[in-house]
Design a protein around this motif. Sequence first.
Motif, PDB file in Angstrom:
ATOM      1  N   GLN A 113       9.667   1.902   5.198  1.00  0.00           N
ATOM      2  CA  GLN A 113       8.606   2.663   4.544  1.00  0.00           C
ATOM      3  C   GLN A 113       7.571   1.722   3.931  1.00  0.00           C
ATOM      4  OE1 GLN A 113       8.077   5.917   4.572  1.00  0.00           O
ATOM      5  NE2 GLN A 113       6.216   5.682   3.345  1.00  0.00           N
ATOM      6  N   ARG A 114       8.044   0.649   3.303  1.00  0.00           N
ATOM      7  CA  ARG A 114       7.116  -0.298   2.698  1.00  0.00           C
ATOM      8  C   ARG A 114       6.266  -0.992   3.763  1.00  0.00           C
ATOM      9  NH1 ARG A 114       3.732  -1.145  -1.288  1.00  0.00           N
ATOM     10  NH2 ARG A 114       3.447  -3.329  -1.802  1.00  0.00           N
ATOM     11  N   ALA A 115       6.871  -1.293   4.906  1.00  0.00           N
ATOM     12  CA  ALA A 115       6.111  -1.918   5.989  1.00  0.00           C
ATOM     13  C   ALA A 115       4.976  -1.006   6.445  1.00  0.00           C
ATOM     14  CB  ALA A 115       7.041  -2.247   7.163  1.00  0.00           C
ATOM     15  N   MET A 116       5.257   0.285   6.554  1.00  0.00           N
ATOM     16  CA  MET A 116       4.216   1.222   6.953  1.00  0.00           C
ATOM     17  C   MET A 116       3.123   1.344   5.891  1.00  0.00           C
ATOM     18  SD  MET A 116       4.973   2.071   9.974  1.00  0.00           S
ATOM     19  CE  MET A 116       5.566   0.367  10.098  1.00  0.00           C
ATOM     20  N   PHE A 143      -5.255  -1.519  -6.053  1.00  0.00           N
ATOM     21  CA  PHE A 143      -4.443  -2.718  -5.846  1.00  0.00           C
ATOM     22  C   PHE A 143      -3.188  -2.661  -6.715  1.00  0.00           C
ATOM     23  CE2 PHE A 143      -8.560  -5.273  -4.891  1.00  0.00           C
ATOM     24  CZ  PHE A 143      -8.583  -4.746  -3.603  1.00  0.00           C
ATOM     25  N   GLY A 144      -3.369  -2.218  -7.959  1.00  0.00           N
ATOM     26  CA  GLY A 144      -2.228  -2.121  -8.851  1.00  0.00           C
ATOM     27  C   GLY A 144      -1.203  -1.105  -8.379  1.00  0.00           C
ATOM     28  N   VAL A 145      -1.661   0.049  -7.919  1.00  0.00           N
ATOM     29  CA  VAL A 145      -0.750   1.072  -7.394  1.00  0.00           C
ATOM     30  C   VAL A 145      -0.024   0.554  -6.161  1.00  0.00           C
ATOM     31  CG1 VAL A 145      -0.633   3.360  -6.326  1.00  0.00           C
ATOM     32  CG2 VAL A 145      -2.078   2.988  -8.340  1.00  0.00           C
ATOM     33  N   PHE A 146      -0.732  -0.167  -5.300  1.00  0.00           N
ATOM     34  CA  PHE A 146      -0.135  -0.707  -4.078  1.00  0.00           C
ATOM     35  C   PHE A 146       1.004  -1.668  -4.401  1.00  0.00           C
ATOM     36  CE2 PHE A 146      -0.243  -4.286  -0.994  1.00  0.00           C
ATOM     37  CZ  PHE A 146       0.266  -3.606   0.108  1.00  0.00           C
ATOM     38  N   PRO A 205       1.526   7.805  -0.654  1.00  0.00           N
ATOM     39  CA  PRO A 205       2.940   7.454  -0.429  1.00  0.00           C
ATOM     40  C   PRO A 205       3.732   7.366  -1.735  1.00  0.00           C
ATOM     41  CG  PRO A 205       1.500   6.019   0.852  1.00  0.00           C
ATOM     42  CD  PRO A 205       0.624   6.792  -0.077  1.00  0.00           C
ATOM     43  N   VAL A 206       3.083   6.903  -2.805  1.00  0.00           N
ATOM     44  CA  VAL A 206       3.772   6.790  -4.093  1.00  0.00           C
ATOM     45  C   VAL A 206       4.175   8.174  -4.599  1.00  0.00           C
ATOM     46  CG1 VAL A 206       3.539   6.057  -6.488  1.00  0.00           C
ATOM     47  CG2 VAL A 206       2.553   4.665  -4.657  1.00  0.00           C
ATOM     48  N   LEU A 207       3.260   9.133  -4.500  1.00  0.00           N
ATOM     49  CA  LEU A 207       3.561  10.485  -4.985  1.00  0.00           C
ATOM     50  C   LEU A 207       4.473  11.232  -4.021  1.00  0.00           C
ATOM     51  CD1 LEU A 207       0.057  11.485  -6.394  1.00  0.00           C
ATOM     52  CD2 LEU A 207       2.032  10.550  -7.605  1.00  0.00           C
TER      53      LEU A 207
END
Length: 562
Positions: free
Chosen positions: A403-406, A463-466, A533-535
């Motif tokens: 998931q992180r790679a995507m 950037f911070g959220v990423f 993706p975070v939410l």
Amino acid sequence: MGSLVLLDLMGGVALLLWGLHMVHSGILRAFGPDLRLLLAKALNNRFTAFAAGLGLTALLQSSTATALITSSFTAEGLVSLVPALAIMLGANVGTTLIVQVLSFDVAAVAPVLFILGLVAFRSGPRSRIKDIGRVAIGLGLMLLALHILLDTMAPAENAPGVRVFLSAITGDPVLCILIGAVVTWLVHSSVASVLLVMSLAYSQFISPYAAFALVLGANLGSAINPLMEGAHRDNPASYRLPLGNLVNRVVGILLVAPFLRPITEHIHAWQPDLAKATAQFHVVFNVATAILFIGFLDSMARLLKRLLPKRVQETDPSRPRYLDESALETPSLALADASREVLHMGDHVEVMLRKVMAAMMTNDRALVDQVSRMDNNVDSLNEAIKLYVTKLTRGSLDEREGQRAMEIVAFAINLEHIGDIIDKNLSELATKKIKRRLQFSSEGAEELSAFHKRTIDSLRAGFGVFMSGDVTEARKLLAEKAALRTAELAATERHLDRLREGRPETIETTSLHLDVLRDLRRIHSHICSVAYPVLDATGETAADRASAAVAAELPAPAPGRS
């Protein structure tokens, strides 16, 4: 009969190499970041560096892996050459420990390792437990491979053809050293090649003298792999560490080779078991070379720096900074490197966004040209990131890593789209404004600057959220998206009011003004994509996000009113 012996031999070696691979990959996946951090902290002096190299290689079962990790540190300037060379001396000793352990009869442990490894791999609630299960299965496969090589291989008297062939090619010690080096280079593992030599000596296919010469060759071959894989041709300084390690091995072999026969006779008389004698010679050789060279590392480092000076060259902004190929075997490290590279790419995009607005406001044509060149750099970095992550996903990733790679690829693509909007749209608008010598009204320029500043602020928040995956910040980012849409409508309405007033500057720049607002909003939408993706990971639906956005747009209730 000889064919069956060779078939058993090749099958055992293949199983041994696969077991080594499972141990190596399992350790890296489970403890990779911790091991790398430990290695970085243990560089205060050559002796702690030696111990770190020994311990790390004993776990990884690969001095090549240790060399590649250390080479990446030295290439980034994080490690000086003297402790790096000490790490490699420790790595050379560390790779002998598993050989020493496996020289004893521990084959009965294999079924236990298989059972424990399978239970951990199939039922482990966390990725680290699964990876430890992988390590246990790998160790079991190594023991099973040794059982094939040492116990089930036909005795020498039942395979005279194989014995004659091996005796012919191992009669000359120099040829033995070369054969051992080539075999180790091919299989990328001195552990595997030394264990193979042990099995051949135990079954009396080769003499003790030939076995010890082959071990010397295995030590030479293991120093060749880092030289070929860990160095970069465009930077001569990257060859310092692997070349220094190779010189240590070559000098050690040259010192030992003339006395190899009396050494063999002495060790064989002390230890009649040829498998154990071979393993012990492997340990003694590497310990002796470490003791010999650890006091001369300063002189060797100065010589290597003189022979291989660091090439002074301008940094190519289109080349990635953080995509370390040696980290691909450790998904957590590789994903961290790819994330850092995305931020590097984002820095270029932010500079482009600042410069294009400066060009728009000051009519500076040179800034427009700079933006166009920077977009080419952004495109190159995007391709490099996608290629790197593609290489990573060819291996086995757990669900979280996949998931992180995507997410990394998706954000890189969105940043590339932002770069295209800046270059293809905003830069063309700036060029049009410059050619026609147009000027925004003071109110219009102020509105665009404020809108641009909010976009820049959101980019930095993105950037911070990423990097953090902070849910609260992700919600704020999407709330800002809705608020910015409202601000665009209000700015458009104010612009139309000025048009109705008939202001000349507003009439001349009306299409430019509205197009800049539109493009900045499009850029903001690409920025906000990082929040989804975070939410989604929290289970928030699209309806939940829409409700939150609407709530963010509603004015706060007046004091004393519900």
